[in-house]
Every structure is written in C-alpha cells, then in structure tokens.
Design an enzyme around this catalytic site. Structure first.
Site, mmCIF file in Angstrom:
data_model
loop_
_atom_site.group_PDB
_atom_site.id
_atom_site.type_symbol
_atom_site.label_atom_id
_atom_site.label_comp_id
_atom_site.label_asym_id
_atom_site.label_seq_id
_atom_site.Cartn_x
_atom_site.Cartn_y
_atom_site.Cartn_z
ATOM 1 N N HIS A 241 -13.315 37.927 37.431
ATOM 2 C CA HIS A 241 -13.863 37.173 38.342
ATOM 3 C C HIS A 241 -14.739 37.734 39.328
ATOM 4 O O HIS A 241 -14.228 38.399 39.489
ATOM 5 C CB HIS A 241 -13.028 36.299 38.794
ATOM 6 C CG HIS A 241 -12.257 35.863 37.651
ATOM 7 N ND1 HIS A 241 -10.198 36.661 37.652
ATOM 8 C CD2 HIS A 241 -11.108 34.345 37.247
ATOM 9 C CE1 HIS A 241 -9.822 35.993 36.276
ATOM 10 N NE2 HIS A 241 -9.968 34.539 36.895
ATOM 11 N N GLU B 220 -11.112 28.461 27.658
ATOM 12 C CA GLU B 220 -9.749 28.854 27.358
ATOM 13 C C GLU B 220 -8.711 27.710 28.080
ATOM 14 O O GLU B 220 -8.224 27.810 28.378
ATOM 15 C CB GLU B 220 -9.607 29.743 28.624
ATOM 16 C CG GLU B 220 -8.231 30.716 28.734
ATOM 17 C CD GLU B 220 -8.563 31.987 29.150
ATOM 18 O OE1 GLU B 220 -9.319 32.498 29.589
ATOM 19 O OE2 GLU B 220 -7.277 32.469 29.644
ATOM 20 N N GLU C 234 -5.547 32.066 24.165
ATOM 21 C CA GLU C 234 -4.336 33.338 25.147
ATOM 22 C C GLU C 234 -3.554 32.786 24.404
ATOM 23 O O GLU C 234 -2.930 31.531 24.236
ATOM 24 C CB GLU C 234 -4.881 32.699 26.648
ATOM 25 C CG GLU C 234 -4.111 34.363 26.893
ATOM 26 C CD GLU C 234 -4.032 34.204 29.401
ATOM 27 O OE1 GLU C 234 -5.118 33.787 29.071
ATOM 28 O OE2 GLU C 234 -2.771 33.883 29.837
ATOM 29 N N HIS D 125 -0.740 31.246 26.738
ATOM 30 C CA HIS D 125 -1.425 29.648 26.692
ATOM 31 C C HIS D 125 -0.978 28.770 25.450
ATOM 32 O O HIS D 125 -0.648 27.697 26.052
ATOM 33 C CB HIS D 125 -2.884 29.191 27.544
ATOM 34 C CG HIS D 125 -3.103 30.163 28.723
ATOM 35 N ND1 HIS D 125 -4.691 29.758 28.716
ATOM 36 C CD2 HIS D 125 -2.439 31.192 29.137
ATOM 37 C CE1 HIS D 125 -4.458 31.289 30.299
ATOM 38 N NE2 HIS D 125 -3.140 31.056 30.213
ATOM 39 N N ASP E 167 -7.621 36.568 24.792
ATOM 40 C CA ASP E 167 -6.632 37.037 25.578
ATOM 41 C C ASP E 167 -5.328 37.805 25.307
ATOM 42 O O ASP E 167 -5.194 36.676 24.877
ATOM 43 C CB ASP E 167 -6.497 36.068 26.658
ATOM 44 C CG ASP E 167 -8.014 35.820 27.707
ATOM 45 O OD1 ASP E 167 -9.223 36.634 27.384
ATOM 46 O OD2 ASP E 167 -7.669 35.222 29.281
ATOM 47 N N ASP F 93 4.013 31.163 32.604
ATOM 48 C CA ASP F 93 2.968 32.308 31.941
ATOM 49 C C ASP F 93 2.882 33.459 32.302
ATOM 50 O O ASP F 93 2.924 34.367 33.772
ATOM 51 C CB ASP F 93 1.582 31.595 32.530
ATOM 52 C CG ASP F 93 0.080 32.508 31.517
ATOM 53 O OD1 ASP F 93 0.363 32.875 30.792
ATOM 54 O OD2 ASP F 93 -0.966 31.798 31.916
ATOM 55 N N ASP G 282 2.563 36.641 30.782
ATOM 56 C CA ASP G 282 1.190 36.969 30.590
ATOM 57 C C ASP G 282 1.764 39.003 30.970
ATOM 58 O O ASP G 282 1.313 39.759 31.419
ATOM 59 C CB ASP G 282 -0.060 37.471 32.235
ATOM 60 C CG ASP G 282 -0.493 36.025 32.683
ATOM 61 O OD1 ASP G 282 -0.783 35.889 31.338
ATOM 62 O OD2 ASP G 282 -1.166 35.708 33.361
HETATM 63 C C1 XUL Z 1 -5.079 31.998 33.748
HETATM 64 C C2 XUL Z 1 -5.958 32.649 32.467
HETATM 65 C C3 XUL Z 1 -6.708 33.511 33.044
HETATM 66 C C4 XUL Z 1 -8.308 32.985 32.716
HETATM 67 C C5 XUL Z 1 -10.005 33.720 33.452
HETATM 68 O O1 XUL Z 1 -3.592 31.647 33.062
HETATM 69 O O2 XUL Z 1 -5.929 33.030 32.301
HETATM 70 O O3 XUL Z 1 -6.947 34.445 33.983
HETATM 71 O O4 XUL Z 1 -8.225 34.061 31.806
HETATM 72 O O5 XUL Z 1 -9.844 32.847 34.453
HETATM 73 CO CO CO Z 2 -7.008 34.174 30.318
#
Ligand code: XUL
Ligand code: CO
Length: 474
Positions: free
Chosen positions: A140, A270, A306, A309, A334, A345, A347
């Site tokens: 980012h 996304e 993702e 998500h 992702d 989330d 991650d």
């Molecule tokens: C948020 C997410 C972000 C996007 C990029 O959940 O996945 O990191 O991938 O803004």
């Molecule tokens: Co993402």
C-alpha cells in the site's frame, strides 16, 4: 539458520495497528523498557536467516515441495505460483491487537515513523525477498512511506521511498501489485469513493492516481482496489444507490487514468463481506461481478480473491475462485486462510493441504494467474516473534501451495475425478442435450419429451467416491 540478533537500541516499535499511518511522536511502549535508536543510521542487513534450500530434508528452513525451476503440468512451478511478499504484514505487522501492545521487536525498527526508518525498512524488505528467493512484492502507498502534513509532502515522501525501492528491486524483482490505503486515516471513516463528503472522494482519487503512477514506475503488474471502508454501518443514514453510483464513477476514473498513463497492468477488485464495515459493497465475487456488469466496468477489472474473505462471506475459497474463473475474472489470489473457530479475518498462512489442492485446481483450470499471482496477505501469529518465523511462515505457505499443485497433477494424471464429473452430465452429451445447451429447445418440445420419456431414472451423485478420489491424491 540463526535467530534474530538482539540489538536493544533497535528494539522499540511505534506502530500499534495493522495499517500504520502516522506515529511520529510516539515513543517506545512503556512496558518494554527499551530505548529508541538513531533513526538516521542505515540498516546494514543480515539479522535474518540465510536463503532456504530446495530439498526434501527435515530442515524447516528449506523448501520440501516447492522447487522453482521444476516443470509441472507444462509450466515451471515458479510460473504457476508467482509468489509475492505483502509489505504490510511482513514489515508493518507488529503483533499488536485490541488487547495488547506490539510483540515484534524487529532489529531493523528504531521506534520512529521517519523517512530514514522507512528506508531502513525497505532495505530489510528486499533483503528478505532476496533471501526467500521470490521475485515479487505487494504494497500500500502508506505502508512504505509516512504520511505528512499535506498531500504534496506525502507524495514527496512516497517518491523518495519508491526511488529507493526501484534501486533495490534490481532487474529481477517487481511489484505483483500496488494499492492505495484508503481505510486507515480518519478522513476515510465514512468511506473513500463512497464517503458522503466530496472532499474525501477527491482526496481518495488523488491518492489512487499517485499510487497507480508509482506502481507503474516500479514495473508493477496489477493494481488492487480493496474497498476497506466502502460499505455501511446502518442503512438508516445511508443512500446506498448514491454510494454505489459514486463508487462506479471512481472506478471508471481509475480505469481512465490507467489508460492515460499507459499502465498495462490489470485492475483488480478484492471482495470482502464485512470488517471493517458491517456490510462491504464488494461482498463476494458474484456481488462484485454484478456491480461491474451494471456499471459497464466488467471489461476493465478482474478479481483478487482472498481465501479468508471467501470464508467470511459464507463461501469456500474454491467457490469464490471458481465463480471468478468461470466468468473470466480470476486475476490474483491473496493466499491466506481463516480459523474455523474464529469469526474474523485472521489472515493466517495457508497450511491445509486439501484446501491448497482445491485452490491450485482452480489455478490450473485457469491456465495460471499471470499477470497475477499469489500474494501472501498473511501474518505471523502475535506470539511468533523471531525473524526466523517470518521465513518459516512464508516457506510453509509456499510449500503448502506447491504441494497442492503436485496433488492437482496427480488428480489430472489419474483422471478419475474428471471422468466422474463428465459422467454426471452424460445425458446432456446427446443430440437433444446439445440442442438444449444451444438454447434451441422450447418448453413445448420439452413437455412432449417429458411425456414420452416418463419418470426419469436419476443416478447417484457419487459424492463419497469423489471424496475418496480427492483424498487419495493428497
Ligand atoms: C484486508 C485486505 C487488504 C487488501 C489490500 O482484509 O485483504 O490487505 O488485500 O488492501
Ligand atoms: Co487481501
């Protein structure tokens, strides 16, 4: 392999959340009893482990399944995968959560949000990428360079960091994608493109414009839009139609800008259903696709799916990937996963072999992801605090997907799963079936056939057999 070197004067961190924006005045966390370092000193590198080897050894710092140059299903593994390191998790993730302070005391951090610190962090990023042996990274705009008082000054900060990144990238490394962080700063609290405040809409557009320019300058292959705060908390204060119209105008502007600057990368949206807003407009692949269709944007964008998500939206990752793929919209993944017992989330790095096999099944059916790839939008657990853990997490994520690819090759070679699916639709492999599929049979004709054929004989779905075949490839 060696653990992080402990340099007490490097130990303090100023970043307390996932997407840091501004912490210039912040000092070291009080309870860590550390001192801030000298932000002007250059990071000289090498507090991280050496490059992992490709081998089947028991050494956790080696790839057991990923072998970049090995050809599988007609393509080198590295070309199927196109792995990328996510700057925000790996270099801005602190381990902080709503209940606790940062836990990660990376030796290159000095506790400031200065430009000098941003540069040192960038050097650490490229040291990591080079040692890991991947060719791509994602960022980012605000991860890599600090916010300043004005947009012009912030852009100047970004330019400095981008110039350094360009130099450190060398001839091999490129961004898989860049993106604009339109969700962390308080100005974006009601949204960016969907904010009711026109000044915020303009600011967000300026940010995307600049972020796209620097992604292009760095040789980036894609540009991502994750609508972090494009959604609502309550419809009582929200004009949903107007917000969606604004979002479409914004994305149209971005597509126009892409053409104007000659950026040939793919624009990716996304999807995510909620978090941080209660209802995000890009809920899932199908919702996003219908939005793109309605506003005439379907030819300008693809999707970045993702996995975490996907599961938040009540789908499997495979469902989302297949929805994108069969509509020609699968652009990037992702790569991460959630926790079945936790509803948000998380991650996490994907380590489930079955899941990875399904993900790779979609990728292989898609003929690969290029110019997209796999971005590790995944973070270490709060309790994992060694530099070595950053390597182990990525090695494990890469190996899991590599193993998935090897399993897909087995499934394809075996052929029985494909055969089972084909057989299920066998009755349509007839002249009459082909006429239906070609849209040539009306309801009157179908009624006549139904009368003539009588009660249909319906065969078994063979789900358990499909599961046995799938499991036998893992
Ligand atoms: C948020 C997410 C972000 C996007 C990029 O959940 O996945 O990191 O991938 O803004
Ligand atoms: Co993402």
């Amino acid at each position: 392999m060696r653990a992080a070197r402990v340099l007490p004067w490097f130990l303090c961190l100023c970043v307390v959340s996932r997407y840091p924006i501004h912490c210039g005045a912040q000092t070291c966390p009080a309870d860590l009893q550390t001192e801030c370092g000298d932000p002007s000193s250059e990071w000289e590198g090498s507090s991280s482990p050496e490059s992992p080897q490709s081998s089947m050894s028991k050494n956790p710092m080696s790839y057991r399944w990923y072998n970049a140059e090995e050809e599988i299903l007609g393509k080198k593994m590295k070309d199927w995968m196109r792995f990328s390191v996510a700057f925000w998790h790996t270099f801005r993730g602190t381990g902080a959560d709503p209940f606790g302070a940062p836990t990660k005391l990376w030796p290159w951090e000095d506790g400031t949000n200065s430009l000098a610190m941003a540069k040192r962090r960038m050097r650490a990023n490229f040291e990591f990428i080079n040692k890991l042996g991947v060719d791509r990274w994602c960022f980012h705009d605000r991860d890599i360079a600090p916010d300043a008082k004005t947009l012009a000054e912030t852009n100047a900060n970004l330019d400095e960091l981008v110039a350094l990144a360009k130099e450190l990238q060398g001839s091999k490394i490129r961004p898989l994608w860049g993106t604009a962080q339109l969700f962390m700063h308080p100005r974006y609290m009601h949204g960016a493109a969907t904010s009711p405040e026109v000044g915020v809409y303009a600011y967000a557009a300026a940010q995307v414009k600049k972020a796209m320019e620097v992604t292009h300058f760095l040789g980036g292959e894609n540009f991502v839009f994750w609508g972090g705060r494009e959604g609502y908390q309550t419809l009582l204060n929200t004009d949903m139609k107007r917000e969606l119209d604004h979002m479409a105008a914004f994305l149209r502007g971005a597509a126009d800008w892409k053409k104007k600057i000659g950026f040939n990368g793919t624009l990716l949206i996304e999807p995510k259903p909620q978090e941080p807003t209660k209802h995000q407009y890009d809920w899932d692949a199908a919702t996003t696709m219908s939005f793109l269709q309605k506003y005439g944007l379907i030819d300008e964008f693809k999707l970045n799916i993702e996995c975490n998500h996907a599961t938040l939206s009540g789908h499997s990752c495979h469902h989302e990937l297949e929805t994108a793929r069969i509509n020609g919209l699968l652009g990037n993944i992702d790569a991460n996963t959630g926790d079945p017992q936790i509803g948000w989330d998380t991650d996490q790095f994907l380590t489930d072999i079955g899941e990875a096999t399904l993900v790779m099944l979609s990728v292989v059916r898609n003929g690969g992801l290029a110019p997209g790839g796999f971005n590790f939008d995944a973070k270490l657990r709060r309790e994992s605090t060694d530099v070595e853990d950053l390597f182990l997490a990525h090695i494990s994520g890469m190996d899991t997907l590599a193993r998935g690819l090897r399993n897909v090759a087995k499934l394809i070679e075996d052929g029985s799963l494909g055969e089972l699916v084909k057989r299920r639709y066998h009755s349509f492999d007839t002249e009459f079936g082909a006429q239906i599929e070609g849209g040539k049979v009306d309801f009157e004709t179908l009624e006549k056939k139904a009368m003539e054929w009588g009660e249909p004989v319906v065969p078994s779905g063979k789900q358990e057999l499909a599961e046995i075949i799938f499991q036998s490839a893992l």
